[in-house]
Design a protein around this motif. Structure first.
Motif, PDB file in Angstrom:
ATOM      1  N   ALA B  36       1.286  -0.966   0.247  1.00 26.35           N
ATOM      2  CA  ALA B  36      -0.162  -0.205   0.193  1.00 26.35           C
ATOM      3  C   ALA B  36       0.512   0.962  -0.562  1.00 26.35           C
ATOM      4  CB  ALA B  36      -1.096   0.242   1.413  1.00 26.35           C
ATOM      5  N   PRO B  37       0.262   2.514  -1.007  1.00 19.01           N
ATOM      6  CA  PRO B  37       1.044   3.417  -0.883  1.00 19.01           C
ATOM      7  C   PRO B  37       0.770   4.034   0.668  1.00 19.01           C
ATOM      8  CG  PRO B  37      -0.446   3.744  -1.967  1.00 19.01           C
ATOM      9  CD  PRO B  37      -0.801   2.645  -1.487  1.00 19.01           C
ATOM     10  N   ASP B  38       2.403   4.802   0.793  1.00 18.22           N
ATOM     11  CA  ASP B  38       2.814   5.323   2.642  1.00 18.22           C
ATOM     12  C   ASP B  38       1.598   5.823   3.708  1.00 18.22           C
ATOM     13  OD1 ASP B  38       5.427   3.899   2.157  1.00 18.22           O
ATOM     14  OD2 ASP B  38       6.084   6.077   1.867  1.00 18.22           O
ATOM     15  N   GLU B  39       0.964   7.060   2.497  1.00 19.35           N
ATOM     16  CA  GLU B  39       0.092   7.579   2.926  1.00 19.35           C
ATOM     17  C   GLU B  39      -1.465   7.071   3.916  1.00 19.35           C
ATOM     18  OE1 GLU B  39       0.425   7.999  -0.017  1.00 19.35           O
ATOM     19  OE2 GLU B  39      -1.326   7.348  -1.204  1.00 19.35           O
ATOM     20  N   ILE B  40      -1.620   5.678   3.152  1.00 16.54           N
ATOM     21  CA  ILE B  40      -2.179   4.484   4.334  1.00 16.54           C
ATOM     22  C   ILE B  40      -2.138   3.623   5.191  1.00 16.54           C
ATOM     23  CG2 ILE B  40      -3.955   2.253   3.604  1.00 16.54           C
ATOM     24  CD1 ILE B  40      -4.027   3.617   0.791  1.00 16.54           C
ATOM     25  N   VAL B  41      -2.627   3.452   6.887  1.00 17.81           N
ATOM     26  CA  VAL B  41      -2.217   3.193   7.547  1.00 17.81           C
ATOM     27  C   VAL B  41      -2.119   1.824   7.378  1.00 17.81           C
ATOM     28  CG1 VAL B  41      -1.786   5.281   8.856  1.00 17.81           C
ATOM     29  CG2 VAL B  41      -4.234   3.160   8.990  1.00 17.81           C
ATOM     30  N   VAL B  42      -1.647   1.283   7.844  1.00 19.42           N
ATOM     31  CA  VAL B  42      -2.120  -0.355   7.539  1.00 19.42           C
ATOM     32  C   VAL B  42      -1.675  -1.472   9.054  1.00 19.42           C
ATOM     33  CG1 VAL B  42      -1.562  -2.695   6.778  1.00 19.42           C
ATOM     34  CG2 VAL B  42      -1.395  -0.738   5.656  1.00 19.42           C
ATOM     35  N   TYR B  43      -2.611  -1.596   9.633  1.00 22.76           N
ATOM     36  CA  TYR B  43      -2.566  -1.684  11.775  1.00 22.76           C
ATOM     37  C   TYR B  43      -2.749  -2.786  11.802  1.00 22.76           C
ATOM     38  CZ  TYR B  43      -0.365   2.899  11.784  1.00 22.76           C
ATOM     39  OH  TYR B  43       0.140   3.995  11.736  1.00 22.76           O
TER      40      TYR B  43
END
Lengths: 170, 83
Positions: B36-43
Motif C-alpha cells: 500500500a502507498p505510505d499515506e495509507i495506514v496498515v495496522y
C-alpha cells in the motif's frame, strides 16, 4: 528497519525552532543523577503550526495543530487543533522515560519526508485521569515530527512492546 | 461484507493502489502481505483501536480546563524524582 528517534532525538529540536525572545531560562536538573531534566520551552513565542499528515486516530479530520509551550517552566506542551480542538498534552518521551528507544518504521520516516535523524523529533501524548488519579504517556504510539517541514504522524509501533499507558507518576 | 476465497500466493486488489497477498495459511493463522502507498495506514485492528481509544481519552477541551494543571503535573514529577 531504519532507526530514528533514539537517544539523541528530543523535544529540544522543536523548541529551538520557535523564536527566542532573548530571555530564555536555562535548563535545570531536578533530583539526583538520572533525574529528569527540566527543560524550558522558550516563553513568549508564536505557536508552531504542525501538520499531522494523517490526522490523529480518533480525530482524523483535524490536520493542522498548534504546538504551544504552556509556560516557561513547564516541559509539557499543548498540541491543539488550530480551530481549538482537540487539545493534547505532549511531552518529550526522554524526559519521562529515559530508556525509550523505539524503532521507527522506515515507511513512516519516508512518509514524513525525513532525510536525516537530526530533523526528527518524538513527542508522546500524556493522559491525565482524575478518578483514580493517574498520569500516563502513550509510548506505543509516539508522534514523529519532521522539525524542518513541521509535519508529523502518530506512529503505531505494532511489533514493539512499548505500553499505551506508561505511568509517569502514581 | 464481501467475502472472497483465496489460496496461498493469490492476492486481492483493493482500489488502485492496495494489494493483499495471502503469503501462508497454517492452522488457524493466515499471513498476509500488504502493498500500500505510505499515506495509507496498515495496522492490526485491535492495536489501532487501542491507540484511537487512548487518543480519545487523552484529549481535552481546553476551555473546560485540564483535569490537573500542567504546573501540578510538573511539580508532582519533580517531587517523585527527588531522592
Amino acid at each position: 528497519m531504519e532507526r530514528l528517534g533514539g537517544k539523541g532525538t528530543t523535544l529540544k529540536g522543536i523548541l529551538m525552532m520557535t523564536q527566542p525572545t532573548g530571555n530564555e531560562k536555562n535548563v535545570t536538573t531536578a533530583g539526583a543523577a538520572g533525574g529528569i531534566e527540566k527543560r524550558c520551552p522558550f516563553p513568549g513565542t508564536t505557536p508552531r503550526v504542525i501538520v499531522m499528515k494523517r490526522g490523529i486516530p480518533g480525530f482524523e479530520q483535524v490536520r493542522r495543530y498548534h504546538l504551544v509551550a504552556k509556560d516557561e517552566n513547564n516541559p509539557f506542551c499543548l498540541l491543539r487543533g488550530v480551530d481549538g480542538s482537540p487539545v493534547f498534552v505532549v511531552v518529550d518521551p526522554l524526559l519521562v522515560c529515559p530508556d525509550y528507544d523505539p524503532v521507527i518504521p522506515e515507511r513512516e520516516a519516508r512518509f514524513l519526508e525525513l532525510k536525516d535523524e537530526s530533523e526528527a523529533a518524538l513527542l508522546v501524548i500524556v493522559a491525565i485521569r482524575r478518578e483514580p488519579h493517574s498520569v500516563t504517556v502513550n509510548l506505543r504510539a509516539p508522534l514523529l515530527v519532521n522539525t524542518g517541514k513541521n509535519l508529523a504522524v502518530q506512529v503505531v509501533l505494532e511489533d514493539q512492546d512499548w505500553p499505551v499507558r506508561h505511568a509517569i507518576m502514581s | 461484507m464481501l467475502v472472497l476465497t483465496r489460496k496461498a500466493g493469490e492476492a486481492i486488489r483493493i482500489g488502485e493502489s492496495v494489494s493483499l497477498v495471502i503469503v501462508e495459511v497454517k492452522g488457524n493463522q493466515v499471513r498476509v502481505g500488504i502493498e500500500a502507498p505510505d499515506e495509507i495506514v496498515v495496522y492490526r485492528e485491535e492495536i489501532f483501536r487501542a491507540v484511537r481509544e487512548q487518543n480519545t481519552g487523552s484529549s481535552f477541551d481546553e476551555e473546560a480546563g485540564l483535569p490537573t494543571s500542567l504546573e501540578d503535573v510538573w511539580k508532582d514529577l519533580v517531587v517523585k524524582e527527588q531522592p
